[in-house]
Design a protein around this motif. Structure first.
Motif: not given
Length: 461
Positions: A68-69, A72, A78
């Motif tokens: 997700h970092s 996203s 993020s």
């Protein structure tokens, strides 16, 4: 209900549920953007305290946060994921290798290029944390992914910022910490970072000296220069003199501000940097350093003891040492300012200071001081009974003609001082070994305020 109010079992259950929801979203993209943002924000808050948040720190938890970092499309998601990831790497060291194994370090370096808001801080911190206890190859990140170029560009941008905010300083601090660790752990890759020398000096020269003077980012600016390659002097000349002047001002305020127990961690790196700069500085800068740091030659037997003078306080830390690191830092700086010349060192400071410094480094006392050297080697040497004395400040003065009983007292005092000087040398040599631990009696005496001045009637003894 605030996260801090959850019972341990309830917190663990909620963290596990959030990780499961985000894992399913990672695999099937089944959350709406606002739901994903909310879940990640909750997980970030839970992760601030690692207790009962174990699912975050598993390989699966780190993979979800990393995905997700860096993948996203929502800046909010993020950022929350990056903050949670950075907190995890900080609080649980095993997670650092988990992140490295995922192969996202190159992406983190890429996001240091013209970083968006918060990216410089977060990417630099994540990479900095992976420099401890992991298989991270910073050589590869430098050679193939332009880590040095991105760091240089970001520091240059900070140097052009004349009105930095606290957020700017936080990002700069993280970049400087990363720079220091990379140059420390990869000494063969310091040259690519040389372009940052001049901007760092520019920032140091421009910042006002505050109290206390070695707070972030000033301390990180100083540390980051210590490992740098100063071989190309064209990279330092333009900002060298104002930078050195700023460093001396910082040293002056630091010695007034910090207690003896704080000086090792705060002032020693500053002394190390000044010594390194002294090696590469042109004569005008060396002259300015000497004027500020070295004591003036005594006039008619008078030596200034005004504690407001920087050189007086530096000499006090040498004659009444409170810290081995500080003593070594000041003495090494003075030796460098003497041009690395033993004769100049002994001429300016006398044998009381110089002999200990020289003998701990296996350096010979100059031949012209052979009579004094003999007295250090053996307090029974007859040459020590010459008609002139050398006190611990380096002053030489003739002994007055005294009555017979007074002469005996003078001889006794001289013998005691010679024995004391010999012990100083022995203790300084013992400090350089790992044979045993001991308490330096000079430091004990200073700590107990046992150091006393000679009475006026005893001067010259």
């Amino acid at each position: 209900m605030a996260t801090a109010e959850f019972l341990p079992a309830e917190k663990l259950r909620r963290v596990g549920k959030l990780v499961d929801e985000l894992r399913d979203d990672f695999e099937h993209i089944n959350l709406l953007p606002h739901e994903r943002n909310a879940y990640m924000e909750q997980l970030k808050v839970f992760g601030r305290n690692p207790d009962n948040a174990d699912p975050i720190f598993t390989p699966q938890g780190i993979e979800i946060l990393t995905h997700h970092s860096f993948h996203s499309t929502s800046p909010t998601t993020s950022k929350a994921a990056l903050q949670c990831l950075a907190n995890a790497l900080l609080s649980k060291p095993p997670t650092r290798q988990m992140f490295v194994d995922l192969g996202y370090s190159e992406r983190a370096v890429g996001r240091l290029r013209k970083p968006k808001k918060d990216d410089e801080f977060l990417m630099s911190r994540i990479l900095f944390l992976t420099s401890y206890g992991t298989s991270q190859s910073f050589e590869k990140l430098i050679d193939k992914h332009r880590l040095a170029d991105h760091i240089n560009d970001n520091i240059e941008r900070h140097a052009k910022n004349k009105r930095p905010t606290s957020k700017d300083d936080e990002a700069l601090s993280e970049t400087l910490k990363l720079l220091f660790n990379v140059t420390h752990f990869c000494p063969t890759r310091t040259k690519p970072f040389s372009k940052s020398i001049s901007p760092i000096m520019k920032i140091l020269a421009r910042r006002p000296v505050v109290t206390p003077p070695l707070l972030a980012p000033i301390n990180f600016l100083i540390n980051s220069l210590i490992n740098m390659d100063f071989e190309d002097k064209s990279l330092i000349n333009s900002n060298l003199k104002p930078c050195v002047e700023a460093l001396i001002s910082i040293l002056d305020v630091a010695l007034r501000t910090y207690g003896d127990t704080e000086l090792d961690a705060t002032v020693t790196p500053l002394l190390t940097l000044l010594k390194r700069l002294a090696k590469v500085s042109p004569p005008p800068v060396i002259a300015a350093m000497k004027a500020s740091l070295l004591p003036d030659p005594p006039k008619k037997g008078f030596i200034s003891k005004d504690p407001a003078l920087l050189h007086v306080r530096l000499m006090d830390y040498l004659t009444n040492p409170r810290s081995t690191s500080l003593y070594d830092g000041i003495s090494s700086l003075f030796f460098e300012l003497s041009g690395g010349d033993v004769s100049k060192l002994t001429g300016e400071f006398g044998l009381g200071f110089s002999s200990g410094f020289l003998m701990t480094r296996n350096m010979q006392i100059p031949a012209k001081n052979s009579s004094v050297r003999s007295s250090v080697a053996s307090v029974s040497d007859e040459s020590a009974k010459s008609a002139r004395s050398v006190d611990l400040t380096g002053m030489r003065k003739s002994l007055p003609s005294l009555p017979n009983d007074r002469s005996k007292m003078v001889a006794k005092r001289r013998t005691q001082e010679q024995a004391g000087e010999k012990l100083m040398v022995l203790f300084d040599r013992l400090k350089m070994t790992d044979i045993t631990n001991y308490d330096d009696p000079r430091m004990q005496a200073a700590a107990k305020s046992m150091v006393v001045e000679l009475d006026s009637e005893d001067e010259g003894i």
